[in-house]
Design a protein around this motif. Sequence first.
Motif, short mmCIF file in Angstrom:
data_model
loop_
_atom_site.label_atom_id
_atom_site.label_comp_id
_atom_site.label_asym_id
_atom_site.label_seq_id
_atom_site.Cartn_x
_atom_site.Cartn_y
_atom_site.Cartn_z
N HIS A 27 0.79 -1.23 0.00
CA HIS A 27 0.00 0.00 0.00
C HIS A 27 0.82 1.28 0.00
O HIS A 27 0.27 2.38 0.00
N ILE A 28 2.14 1.16 -0.04
CA ILE A 28 3.00 2.34 -0.11
C ILE A 28 3.79 2.27 -1.42
O ILE A 28 4.63 1.38 -1.58
N PRO A 29 3.51 3.20 -2.35
CA PRO A 29 4.21 3.15 -3.64
C PRO A 29 5.73 3.28 -3.47
O PRO A 29 6.21 4.05 -2.66
N ASN A 30 6.46 2.47 -4.22
CA ASN A 30 7.93 2.50 -4.24
C ASN A 30 8.56 2.28 -2.87
O ASN A 30 9.65 2.79 -2.60
N PHE A 31 7.89 1.53 -2.02
CA PHE A 31 8.44 1.25 -0.69
C PHE A 31 9.69 0.39 -0.82
O PHE A 31 9.75 -0.53 -1.63
N SER A 32 10.69 0.71 -0.01
CA SER A 32 11.88 -0.13 0.03
C SER A 32 12.50 -0.10 1.43
O SER A 32 12.38 0.89 2.14
N LEU A 33 13.10 -1.20 1.78
CA LEU A 33 13.79 -1.34 3.06
C LEU A 33 14.95 -2.28 2.85
O LEU A 33 14.76 -3.41 2.39
N THR A 34 16.15 -1.84 3.19
CA THR A 34 17.32 -2.69 3.02
C THR A 34 17.57 -3.49 4.30
O THR A 34 17.04 -3.16 5.37
N VAL A 35 18.39 -4.50 4.19
CA VAL A 35 18.78 -5.29 5.36
C VAL A 35 19.49 -4.39 6.37
O VAL A 35 19.24 -4.47 7.57
N GLU A 36 20.38 -3.51 5.89
CA GLU A 36 21.10 -2.60 6.77
C GLU A 36 20.13 -1.70 7.55
O GLU A 36 20.26 -1.54 8.76
N GLU A 37 19.16 -1.15 6.85
CA GLU A 37 18.17 -0.28 7.50
C GLU A 37 17.35 -1.06 8.52
O GLU A 37 17.10 -0.60 9.64
N PHE A 38 16.93 -2.26 8.14
CA PHE A 38 16.17 -3.12 9.05
C PHE A 38 16.96 -3.39 10.32
O PHE A 38 16.44 -3.29 11.43
N ASN A 39 18.24 -3.72 10.18
CA ASN A 39 19.09 -4.00 11.34
C ASN A 39 19.27 -2.78 12.23
O ASN A 39 19.32 -2.91 13.45
N ILE A 40 19.36 -1.62 11.64
CA ILE A 40 19.45 -0.38 12.43
C ILE A 40 18.16 -0.17 13.22
O ILE A 40 18.18 0.14 14.40
N LEU A 41 17.02 -0.38 12.56
CA LEU A 41 15.73 -0.22 13.24
C LEU A 41 15.59 -1.20 14.41
O LEU A 41 15.06 -0.83 15.47
N LYS A 42 16.06 -2.42 14.24
CA LYS A 42 15.97 -3.42 15.31
C LYS A 42 16.75 -3.01 16.56
O LYS A 42 16.42 -3.43 17.66
#
Length: 184
Positions: A27-42
Amino acid sequence: FMQSYPKRELAKAYINHELIERILSLHIPNFSLTVEEFNILKRILPIRFELPIVEPAYSDIIGKPLREGKGIKGVYLFTNKLNNERYVGSSINLALRLKDGYFGNLPAAGGKRSIEVAIREYGLANFYLDVFLIPTSFEGRDVDIKKLHHLVLSLEQMLIMELRPELNEIKVAGSNPGYLTGKN
């Protein structure tokens, strides 16, 4: 997901960047999330506030309420001290969202969202507020506003899936609730 992984620790172990990207890209156009970003968020740890608080007590941490998307980006978690029910929300302007949505005149008597009803019923003093602040730069480079918005929604989705907040009626971050057809 929530039925398959009913326990918090088990759910947390199965939340990964591909899952978050798959959910939010619906539901979010052009959404992207990298592994690096995910790990920072965690790794983002919450900052806890006792409620009610006044602006100077939190402005050093979450900034002042600014208009036009300026301000500190993050996710917030209200937890009822009496029954442990929770609500997860997010904003690209955390101070403004909290001021206008929870610390100002709202939740007004007409507010029908579960969190508004709970705050009216139990009083703001019976809640904790945890905030998770999104970094605005990774490895020395600034992150643009669109990416920051994706990061905020990603962390909100991660917390919804991990915590199963009872007061969140919608379990997908950033999705449109549609038309209200019942009490809520």
